[in-house]
Design a protein around this motif. Structure first.
Motif, PDB file in Angstrom:
ATOM      1  N   THR A   1       1.651 -20.067  10.059  1.00  0.00           N
ATOM      2  CA  THR A   1       2.441 -19.441   8.998  1.00  0.00           C
ATOM      3  C   THR A   1       2.398 -17.919   9.153  1.00  0.00           C
ATOM      4  O   THR A   1       1.579 -17.373   9.894  1.00  0.00           O
ATOM      5  CB  THR A   1       1.932 -19.836   7.604  1.00  0.00           C
ATOM      6  N   ILE A   2       3.272 -17.261   8.419  1.00  0.00           N
ATOM      7  CA  ILE A   2       3.403 -15.808   8.535  1.00  0.00           C
ATOM      8  C   ILE A   2       3.125 -15.172   7.182  1.00  0.00           C
ATOM      9  O   ILE A   2       3.714 -15.555   6.165  1.00  0.00           O
ATOM     10  CB  ILE A   2       4.810 -15.423   9.031  1.00  0.00           C
ATOM     11  N   VAL A   3       2.213 -14.196   7.162  1.00  0.00           N
ATOM     12  CA  VAL A   3       1.893 -13.465   5.948  1.00  0.00           C
ATOM     13  C   VAL A   3       2.599 -12.111   5.978  1.00  0.00           C
ATOM     14  O   VAL A   3       2.687 -11.454   7.016  1.00  0.00           O
ATOM     15  CB  VAL A   3       0.365 -13.292   5.770  1.00  0.00           C
ATOM     16  N   GLY A   4       3.119 -11.718   4.828  1.00  0.00           N
ATOM     17  CA  GLY A   4       3.775 -10.434   4.693  1.00  0.00           C
ATOM     18  C   GLY A   4       2.876  -9.440   3.972  1.00  0.00           C
ATOM     19  O   GLY A   4       2.240  -9.776   2.968  1.00  0.00           O
ATOM     20  N   ASP A   5       2.822  -8.228   4.479  1.00  0.00           N
ATOM     21  CA  ASP A   5       1.982  -7.184   3.901  1.00  0.00           C
ATOM     22  C   ASP A   5       2.825  -5.919   3.751  1.00  0.00           C
ATOM     23  O   ASP A   5       3.917  -5.805   4.325  1.00  0.00           O
ATOM     24  CB  ASP A   5       0.773  -6.922   4.804  1.00  0.00           C
ATOM     25  N   ASN A   6       2.321  -4.974   2.971  1.00  0.00           N
ATOM     26  CA  ASN A   6       2.982  -3.676   2.852  1.00  0.00           C
ATOM     27  C   ASN A   6       1.906  -2.603   2.973  1.00  0.00           C
ATOM     28  O   ASN A   6       1.040  -2.480   2.105  1.00  0.00           O
ATOM     29  CB  ASN A   6       3.719  -3.560   1.518  1.00  0.00           C
ATOM     30  N   THR A   7       1.967  -1.823   4.050  1.00  0.00           N
ATOM     31  CA  THR A   7       0.924  -0.843   4.341  1.00  0.00           C
ATOM     32  C   THR A   7       1.355   0.586   4.006  1.00  0.00           C
ATOM     33  O   THR A   7       0.598   1.528   4.262  1.00  0.00           O
ATOM     34  CB  THR A   7       0.518  -0.908   5.831  1.00  0.00           C
ATOM     35  N   ASP A   8       2.553   0.761   3.441  1.00  0.00           N
ATOM     36  CA  ASP A   8       3.061   2.108   3.171  1.00  0.00           C
ATOM     37  C   ASP A   8       2.160   2.881   2.209  1.00  0.00           C
ATOM     38  O   ASP A   8       1.821   4.048   2.456  1.00  0.00           O
ATOM     39  CB  ASP A   8       4.480   2.042   2.600  1.00  0.00           C
ATOM     40  N   GLY A   9       1.797   2.257   1.096  1.00  0.00           N
ATOM     41  CA  GLY A   9       0.969   2.943   0.114  1.00  0.00           C
ATOM     42  C   GLY A   9      -0.402   3.282   0.649  1.00  0.00           C
ATOM     43  O   GLY A   9      -0.937   4.371   0.385  1.00  0.00           O
ATOM     44  N   ALA A  10      -0.987   2.364   1.429  1.00  0.00           N
ATOM     45  CA  ALA A  10      -2.286   2.639   2.034  1.00  0.00           C
ATOM     46  C   ALA A  10      -2.196   3.825   2.985  1.00  0.00           C
ATOM     47  O   ALA A  10      -3.118   4.652   3.061  1.00  0.00           O
ATOM     48  CB  ALA A  10      -2.786   1.404   2.783  1.00  0.00           C
ATOM     49  N   GLY A  11      -1.077   3.939   3.700  1.00  0.00           N
ATOM     50  CA  GLY A  11      -0.877   5.068   4.601  1.00  0.00           C
ATOM     51  C   GLY A  11      -0.775   6.380   3.856  1.00  0.00           C
ATOM     52  O   GLY A  11      -1.336   7.403   4.285  1.00  0.00           O
ATOM     53  N   LEU A  12      -0.069   6.366   2.725  1.00  0.00           N
ATOM     54  CA  LEU A  12       0.064   7.572   1.907  1.00  0.00           C
ATOM     55  C   LEU A  12      -1.285   7.994   1.337  1.00  0.00           C
ATOM     56  O   LEU A  12      -1.682   9.174   1.429  1.00  0.00           O
ATOM     57  CB  LEU A  12       1.061   7.326   0.776  1.00  0.00           C
ATOM     58  N   VAL A  13      -2.008   7.064   0.739  1.00  0.00           N
ATOM     59  CA  VAL A  13      -3.295   7.384   0.130  1.00  0.00           C
ATOM     60  C   VAL A  13      -4.288   7.876   1.186  1.00  0.00           C
ATOM     61  O   VAL A  13      -5.027   8.860   0.967  1.00  0.00           O
ATOM     62  CB  VAL A  13      -3.849   6.165  -0.630  1.00  0.00           C
ATOM     63  N   ALA A  14      -4.301   7.229   2.343  1.00  0.00           N
ATOM     64  CA  ALA A  14      -5.208   7.657   3.418  1.00  0.00           C
ATOM     65  C   ALA A  14      -4.889   9.076   3.869  1.00  0.00           C
ATOM     66  O   ALA A  14      -5.794   9.873   4.147  1.00  0.00           O
ATOM     67  CB  ALA A  14      -5.119   6.692   4.597  1.00  0.00           C
ATOM     68  N   ASP A  15      -3.606   9.419   3.921  1.00  0.00           N
ATOM     69  CA  ASP A  15      -3.230  10.767   4.341  1.00  0.00           C
ATOM     70  C   ASP A  15      -3.652  11.801   3.301  1.00  0.00           C
ATOM     71  O   ASP A  15      -4.142  12.886   3.655  1.00  0.00           O
ATOM     72  CB  ASP A  15      -1.730  10.837   4.596  1.00  0.00           C
ATOM     73  N   LEU A  16      -3.487  11.486   2.033  1.00  0.00           N
ATOM     74  CA  LEU A  16      -3.947  12.403   0.995  1.00  0.00           C
ATOM     75  C   LEU A  16      -5.457  12.596   1.064  1.00  0.00           C
ATOM     76  O   LEU A  16      -5.966  13.706   0.878  1.00  0.00           O
ATOM     77  CB  LEU A  16      -3.521  11.885  -0.384  1.00  0.00           C
ATOM     78  N   HIS A  17      -6.183  11.529   1.366  1.00  0.00           N
ATOM     79  CA  HIS A  17      -7.632  11.648   1.529  1.00  0.00           C
ATOM     80  C   HIS A  17      -7.974  12.533   2.729  1.00  0.00           C
ATOM     81  O   HIS A  17      -8.970  13.276   2.693  1.00  0.00           O
ATOM     82  CB  HIS A  17      -8.262  10.268   1.701  1.00  0.00           C
ATOM     83  N   ARG A  18      -7.175  12.461   3.786  1.00  0.00           N
ATOM     84  CA  ARG A  18      -7.403  13.323   4.954  1.00  0.00           C
ATOM     85  C   ARG A  18      -7.378  14.794   4.559  1.00  0.00           C
ATOM     86  O   ARG A  18      -8.095  15.615   5.130  1.00  0.00           O
ATOM     87  CB  ARG A  18      -6.320  13.098   6.018  1.00  0.00           C
ATOM     88  N   TYR A  19      -6.531  15.127   3.604  1.00  0.00           N
ATOM     89  CA  TYR A  19      -6.406  16.506   3.130  1.00  0.00           C
ATOM     90  C   TYR A  19      -7.310  16.793   1.924  1.00  0.00           C
ATOM     91  O   TYR A  19      -7.167  17.838   1.282  1.00  0.00           O
ATOM     92  CB  TYR A  19      -4.948  16.797   2.761  1.00  0.00           C
ATOM     93  N   SER A  20      -8.207  15.856   1.635  1.00  0.00           N
ATOM     94  CA  SER A  20      -9.151  16.000   0.517  1.00  0.00           C
ATOM     95  C   SER A  20      -8.445  16.194  -0.822  1.00  0.00           C
ATOM     96  O   SER A  20      -8.893  16.949  -1.681  1.00  0.00           O
ATOM     97  CB  SER A  20     -10.121  17.168   0.772  1.00  0.00           C
TER      98      SER A  20
ATOM     99  N   GLY B   1      -0.515   6.737   9.224  1.00  0.00           N
ATOM    100  CA  GLY B   1      -1.501   6.007   8.432  1.00  0.00           C
ATOM    101  C   GLY B   1      -1.091   4.575   8.148  1.00  0.00           C
ATOM    102  O   GLY B   1      -1.911   3.650   8.234  1.00  0.00           O
ATOM    103  N   GLN B   2       0.196   4.365   7.835  1.00  0.00           N
ATOM    104  CA  GLN B   2       0.634   2.983   7.591  1.00  0.00           C
ATOM    105  C   GLN B   2       0.605   2.180   8.884  1.00  0.00           C
ATOM    106  O   GLN B   2       0.347   0.974   8.869  1.00  0.00           O
ATOM    107  CB  GLN B   2       2.017   2.943   6.931  1.00  0.00           C
ATOM    108  N   ALA B   3       0.857   2.856  10.017  1.00  0.00           N
ATOM    109  CA  ALA B   3       0.774   2.172  11.312  1.00  0.00           C
ATOM    110  C   ALA B   3      -0.660   1.773  11.628  1.00  0.00           C
ATOM    111  O   ALA B   3      -0.915   0.679  12.152  1.00  0.00           O
ATOM    112  CB  ALA B   3       1.330   3.078  12.412  1.00  0.00           C
ATOM    113  N   ALA B   4      -1.597   2.653  11.313  1.00  0.00           N
ATOM    114  CA  ALA B   4      -3.017   2.342  11.545  1.00  0.00           C
ATOM    115  C   ALA B   4      -3.462   1.176  10.671  1.00  0.00           C
ATOM    116  O   ALA B   4      -4.232   0.303  11.109  1.00  0.00           O
ATOM    117  CB  ALA B   4      -3.867   3.578  11.261  1.00  0.00           C
ATOM    118  N   GLU B   5      -2.980   1.139   9.433  1.00  0.00           N
ATOM    119  CA  GLU B   5      -3.309   0.025   8.548  1.00  0.00           C
ATOM    120  C   GLU B   5      -2.723  -1.282   9.081  1.00  0.00           C
ATOM    121  O   GLU B   5      -3.376  -2.332   9.030  1.00  0.00           O
ATOM    122  CB  GLU B   5      -2.789   0.320   7.140  1.00  0.00           C
TER     123      GLU B   5
END
Length: 274
Positions: free
Chosen positions: A97-116, A245-249
């Motif tokens: 089976t195939i699971v669908g995910d959305n990594t956009d928000g995780a990429g955004l939040v991770a980038d904001l964390h990169r900039y503290s 970041g979303q690609a890394a997620e």
């Protein structure tokens, strides 16, 4: 055997995803082949099924205009994909089976964390109420801001989004003319700045401590971030880090390894200077 992955969309020739994902594979020692595939606008389900059932596909990134179709295509969804109502990452599971995910928000939040940039107990404004914004609301709200305001030209869309996510935090949807007070973080989730346009924003929305983030990116400052610089904000950030970041997620979803985004960001920003 080399595992096959792809990014699909229409258009797709501009995509940086193959460059990003193959760099992640080299960094982590994962044996994958990642390509860009142009899907016909009326053929997502047919082509996606071919990719997974006959093309040896293990996973897929999905971009415009197929994220909602990918949501319907998936057999199951992660919580963040269910909240977003859209999928940008598909993964073939061991049971077929195939699971669908959305990594956009995780990429955004991770980038904001990169900039503290802290979001906890902060007043946050998001411009726009389309799919890009819906996809990032849950991860932002998980950071526990004091208040999250969604502003949009069509006020009813902003209010509907706020209602949909009201169980996760303090939200308000409104029009641009209703915005009052200063915000700690303003995120532009519209594509207007790419066309040289800017929502009607009051100067009073920002001060010397405000951070602005544009989900769009380009070789130069976006119109939104240029507006912010002229008003003396603390920092402006573009969306290239969100893309990586979303690609890394997504890579972590597929391979169970979390790659370092810094070398890839340096490579991409170097390309943009040439």
């Amino acid at each position: 055997m080399t595992d096959r992955y792809a990014v699909v969309g229409n258009p797709i020739g501009h995509s940086k995803s193959p460059q990003i994902q193959m760099a992640f594979a080299a960094e982590t020692g994962e044996d994958i082949l990642y390509t860009a595939l142009l899907f016909p606008v009326d053929g997502f389900e047919r082509e996606a099924r071919m990719f997974f059932e006959h093309g040896g596909g293990k996973g897929m990134n999905v971009t415009v205009p197929f994220k909602e179709e990918a949501f319907r295509f998936a057999d199951s969804h992660t919580e963040r994909a269910s909240r977003a109502g859209a999928v940008n990452t598909l993964k073939l599971l061991d049971d077929g089976t195939i699971v669908g995910d959305n990594t956009d928000g995780a990429g955004l939040v991770a980038d904001l964390h990169r900039y503290s940039v802290s979001m906890k107990n902060r007043r946050i404004l998001i411009l726009g109420a389309g799919g890009a914004v819906r996809g990032v609301l849950q991860p932002i709200l998980s950071e526990q801001p004091a208040e999250l305001v969604i502003a949009n030209r069509t006020v009813s869309k902003a209010q509907a989004l706020a209602d949909d996510f009201a169980d996760l935090g303090t939200l308000k949807g409104c029009g641009f003319d209703e915005l009052e007070g200063t915000f700690d973080l303003i995120i532009n989730g519209t594509s207007a700045s790419l066309g040289g346009e800017l929502p009607p924003l009051k100067d009073s929305l920002v001060n010397a401590d405000t951070v602005t983030y544009d989900m769009m990116y380009g070789a130069d400052l976006t119109v939104f971030n240029a507006w912010a610089v002229e008003r003396g904000v603390a920092r402006t950030i573009d969306g290239l880090g969100m893309l990586v970041g979303q690609a890394a997620e997504a890579f972590h979803v597929w391979r169970g390894k979390r790659p370092d985004v810094e070398p890839v960001l340096a490579m991409l920003r170097g390309d943009r200077r040439r």
